[in-house]
Scaffold this motif. Structure first.
Motif, PDB file in Angstrom:
ATOM      1  N   UNK A   1      -1.039  -5.445 -13.495  1.00 20.45           N
ATOM      2  CA  UNK A   1       0.129  -4.666 -13.948  1.00 20.45           C
ATOM      3  C   UNK A   1       0.113  -3.271 -13.337  1.00 20.45           C
ATOM      4  N   UNK A   2      -1.060  -2.650 -13.359  1.00 12.35           N
ATOM      5  CA  UNK A   2      -1.161  -1.301 -12.792  1.00 12.35           C
ATOM      6  C   UNK A   2      -0.762  -1.325 -11.315  1.00 12.35           C
ATOM      7  N   UNK A   3      -1.183  -2.391 -10.646  1.00 12.64           N
ATOM      8  CA  UNK A   3      -0.891  -2.539  -9.214  1.00 12.64           C
ATOM      9  C   UNK A   3       0.608  -2.729  -8.981  1.00 12.64           C
ATOM     10  N   UNK A   4       1.230  -3.596  -9.783  1.00  9.70           N
ATOM     11  CA  UNK A   4       2.681  -3.811  -9.634  1.00  9.70           C
ATOM     12  C   UNK A   4       3.428  -2.495  -9.822  1.00  9.70           C
ATOM     13  N   UNK A   5       3.003  -1.716 -10.810  1.00  6.75           N
ATOM     14  CA  UNK A   5       3.694  -0.447 -11.078  1.00  6.75           C
ATOM     15  C   UNK A   5       3.488   0.530  -9.921  1.00  6.75           C
ATOM     16  N   UNK A   6       2.251   0.592  -9.406  1.00  7.49           N
ATOM     17  CA  UNK A   6       1.994   1.509  -8.281  1.00  7.49           C
ATOM     18  C   UNK A   6       2.905   1.150  -7.100  1.00  7.49           C
ATOM     19  N   UNK A   7       3.009  -0.147  -6.795  1.00  8.80           N
ATOM     20  CA  UNK A   7       3.849  -0.546  -5.641  1.00  8.80           C
ATOM     21  C   UNK A   7       5.333  -0.365  -5.930  1.00  8.80           C
ATOM     22  N   UNK A   8       5.732  -0.483  -7.199  1.00  3.17           N
ATOM     23  CA  UNK A   8       7.121  -0.158  -7.545  1.00  3.17           C
ATOM     24  C   UNK A   8       7.361   1.337  -7.273  1.00  3.17           C
ATOM     25  N   UNK A   9       6.364   2.147  -7.618  1.00  4.33           N
ATOM     26  CA  UNK A   9       6.451   3.583  -7.317  1.00  4.33           C
ATOM     27  C   UNK A   9       6.565   3.833  -5.823  1.00  4.33           C
ATOM     28  N   UNK A  10       5.798   3.082  -5.029  1.00  7.29           N
ATOM     29  CA  UNK A  10       5.837   3.230  -3.565  1.00  7.29           C
ATOM     30  C   UNK A  10       7.234   2.927  -3.032  1.00  7.29           C
ATOM     31  N   UNK A  11       7.922   1.995  -3.669  1.00  9.45           N
ATOM     32  CA  UNK A  11       9.285   1.670  -3.222  1.00  9.45           C
ATOM     33  C   UNK A  11      10.282   2.780  -3.573  1.00  9.45           C
ATOM     34  N   UNK A  12       9.949   3.610  -4.562  1.00  9.30           N
ATOM     35  CA  UNK A  12      10.897   4.648  -5.005  1.00  9.30           C
ATOM     36  C   UNK A  12      10.664   6.011  -4.360  1.00  9.30           C
ATOM     37  N   UNK A  13       9.411   6.364  -4.061  1.00 13.95           N
ATOM     38  CA  UNK A  13       9.173   7.678  -3.451  1.00 13.95           C
ATOM     39  C   UNK A  13       8.491   7.475  -2.103  1.00 13.95           C
ATOM     40  N   UNK A  14       8.680   8.432  -1.227  1.00 13.27           N
ATOM     41  CA  UNK A  14       8.050   8.311   0.078  1.00 13.27           C
ATOM     42  C   UNK A  14       8.852   9.051   1.122  1.00 13.27           C
ATOM     43  N   UNK A  15       8.695   8.609   2.369  1.00 17.32           N
ATOM     44  CA  UNK A  15       9.357   9.288   3.484  1.00 17.32           C
ATOM     45  C   UNK A  15       9.408   8.298   4.643  1.00 17.32           C
ATOM     46  N   UNK A  16      10.243   8.604   5.637  1.00 19.25           N
ATOM     47  CA  UNK A  16      10.433   7.683   6.768  1.00 19.25           C
ATOM     48  C   UNK A  16       9.095   7.434   7.457  1.00 19.25           C
ATOM     49  N   UNK A  17       8.781   6.164   7.665  1.00 19.83           N
ATOM     50  CA  UNK A  17       7.574   5.793   8.410  1.00 19.83           C
ATOM     51  C   UNK A  17       6.300   5.865   7.587  1.00 19.83           C
ATOM     52  N   UNK A  18       6.416   6.033   6.255  1.00 18.15           N
ATOM     53  CA  UNK A  18       5.196   6.164   5.433  1.00 18.15           C
ATOM     54  C   UNK A  18       4.255   4.982   5.671  1.00 18.15           C
ATOM     55  N   UNK A  19       3.015   5.319   5.956  1.00 23.80           N
ATOM     56  CA  UNK A  19       1.996   4.295   6.219  1.00 23.80           C
ATOM     57  C   UNK A  19       1.201   4.064   4.936  1.00 23.80           C
ATOM     58  N   UNK A  20       1.143   2.828   4.494  1.00 21.45           N
ATOM     59  CA  UNK A  20       0.312   2.524   3.322  1.00 21.45           C
ATOM     60  C   UNK A  20      -0.170   1.089   3.439  1.00 21.45           C
ATOM     61  N   UNK A  21      -1.198   0.778   2.686  1.00 21.23           N
ATOM     62  CA  UNK A  21      -1.719  -0.590   2.688  1.00 21.23           C
ATOM     63  C   UNK A  21      -1.091  -1.376   1.549  1.00 21.23           C
ATOM     64  N   UNK A  22      -0.744  -2.631   1.848  1.00 25.24           N
ATOM     65  CA  UNK A  22      -0.149  -3.500   0.828  1.00 25.24           C
ATOM     66  C   UNK A  22      -1.189  -4.233  -0.008  1.00 25.24           C
ATOM     67  N   UNK A  23      -2.478  -4.117   0.384  1.00 23.22           N
ATOM     68  CA  UNK A  23      -3.492  -4.956  -0.278  1.00 23.22           C
ATOM     69  C   UNK A  23      -4.442  -4.163  -1.181  1.00 23.22           C
ATOM     70  N   UNK A  24      -4.009  -2.969  -1.607  1.00 15.89           N
ATOM     71  CA  UNK A  24      -4.891  -2.186  -2.503  1.00 15.89           C
ATOM     72  C   UNK A  24      -5.051  -2.945  -3.835  1.00 15.89           C
ATOM     73  N   UNK A  25      -6.282  -3.182  -4.212  1.00  7.13           N
ATOM     74  CA  UNK A  25      -6.639  -3.859  -5.476  1.00  7.13           C
ATOM     75  C   UNK A  25      -6.100  -5.289  -5.569  1.00  7.13           C
TER      76      UNK A  25
END
Ligand code: AMP
Ligand code: GLY
Length: 413
Positions: free
Chosen positions: A379-403
């Motif tokens: 659940x914590x992971x789903x929420x973090x990635x939902x957050x990633x979809x809402x805030x950020x900037x063009x070209x933001x680099x992040x890993x999709x496999x955290x936890x």
């Protein structure tokens, strides 16, 4: 109580966030454009009841000593203890005296001797800068040629300047890693809830080492038995060895540990909270962080036992494109307030500046730490990635496999 946090990283931001729960006032000396209550004044010029130093560089440069000389109450080791992180060679000597299990190693400043030693090692080859390198000075590779080139570049000062003019070459280890943060008062230490971080830049633990691309806490493999071993075999002997050197270590002892087939071994010590580990560990505290750090700074931890909520936290780091080799900065960051629309999330800022139009823009390698909380890691992971979809900037680099693996294990058991 008025607390002064020193630093401009996301760890300084989370420290201020959690300290604000009980402090009357928290200011961040330095900070960045995304840090609330940031002030430009250096800590030497600020008044406060407690000073907490976030990054390693000022600790290694003696900031804690300078503040203590002014009569201030400081959480963070002096220049003597900070050598644990400032010189990997010195750290290895100290832990050998303490009998702490770690990789076999040798330290070199001479290229011919270093290359001769390297060629006696088995893959994976591990080459580290002796000095500070923002978490990027470690090469782990199966290729002898790549390791040889790395030794030459480091020793020549070509890749990491002075920090690389001495290198540590060590035995390659394998196994899951664990970050354990111990709050120390010079004599006694207490452990915080453990975390696991993701040091490689790309998914599947590929690519170069970074300062850390994400983290989660707690760690299901780290039960009470394992934490007992961490205390008995790592933290306490290390504090005792520091004391034997005349070092009064008041601050965080961060053990980067690996669970190898031969048992738990030390990978590295750091002298401050982990970043991004702090972003997932500190918000989970249910006891008072101000009291914990103030008591440690006073050398009086005595019967202090920090407690944690059972909820999990997962942090995903958003970095600039090109990080860590050549970060491309200057992108406009979307409104950070959008994180408020996602329940159970929070965002902490690192490489953030303001442009001439007053907009937040990216200004460093790691920019945002987006953290989700929930009753399970999944659940914590789903929420973090939902957050990633809402805030950020063009070209933001992040890993999709955290936890991802920990969340899967949780559902499988
Ligand atoms: P360090 O900055 O020393 O923690 O190293 C960064 C990362 O490199 C660690 O988290 C490990 O993933 C990896 N690493 C460091 N030392 C070794 C080693 N001796 N064997 C295998 N991997 C290592
Ligand atoms: N996350 C690794 C570090 O703080 O060094």
């Amino acid at each position: 109580m008025r607390v002064v946090v020193v630093g401009g990283d996301a760890r300084a931001h989370v420290l201020a966030h959690v300290l604000s729960r009980s402090a009357d006032d928290v200011v961040v000396s330095g900070g960045n454009a995304g840090t609330p209550n940031a002030v430009a004044s250096p800590p030497e010029e600020l008044d406060g009841d407690l000073f907490v130093i976030s990054p390693e560089k000022p600790l290694v440069a003696g900031l804690a000593d300078r503040l203590r000389a002014q009569g201030k109450r400081v959480y963070g080791p002096g220049v003597d203890g900070a050598r644990l992180e400032g010189s990997k060679g010195w750290m290895k000597q100290l832990v050998a005296k303490a009998g702490v299990p770690t990789a076999q190693h040798a330290t070199f400043s001479d290229a011919a001797l270093a290359l001769d030693f390297l060629r006696t090692m088995k893959p994976p080859f591990v080459v580290k800068t002796d000095g500070l390198a923002d978490g990027k000075g470690v090469l782990v590779t199966e290729s002898l040629i790549e390791a040889e080139d790395d030794v030459k570049a480091k020793l020549a000062g070509a890749s990491f300047g002075e920090a690389g003019r001495t290198v540590v070459i060590e035995e390659g280890m394998a196994g899951p890693e664990l970050s354990v943060l111990a709050v120390c008062d010079g004599h006694r230490a207490v452990l915080l809830s453990p975390a696991q971080d993701f040091k490689r830049a790309y998914e599947g633990d590929n690519g170069p080492n970074t300062g850390g691309m994400g983290a989660y806490s707690p760690v299901p493999i780290a039960g009470d038995d394992l934490l007992g071993v961490v205390m008995d075999r790592f933290v306490e002997p290390t504090l005792a060895a520091l004391r034997a050197e005349g070092i009064d270590y008041r601050g965080t002892l961060y053990g980067g540990l690996m669970l190898t087939p031969d048992g738990l071994k030390l990978v590295e010590y750091n002298v401050r909270f982990g970043d991004p580990e702090a972003q997932v560990v500190l918000p989970r505290l249910s006891s008072d962080l101000v009291d914990l750090l103030a008591t440690a700074a006073d050398g009086a931890l005595s019967d202090h036992e920090p407690t944690f909520i059972s909820d999990a936290a997962v942090c995903v780091v958003g970095a600039t494109p090109g990080y860590p080799e050549s970060p491309r900065t200057g992108a406009v960051i979307d409104s950070l307030d959008a994180i408020d629309d996602v329940p159970g999330t929070v965002v902490f800022c690192a490489g953030v500046d303001r442009d001439s139009e007053g907009r937040l823009v990216t200004a460093g390698g790691r920019v945002l730490s987006i953290v989700g909380f929930g009753p399970t890691i999944a659940t914590a992971r789903d929420r973090a990635y939902e957050g990633v979809r809402r805030v950020g900037f063009a070209g933001m680099q992040y890993r999709n496999d955290i936890a991802a693996a920990a969340a899967k294990e949780e559902t499988d058991t």
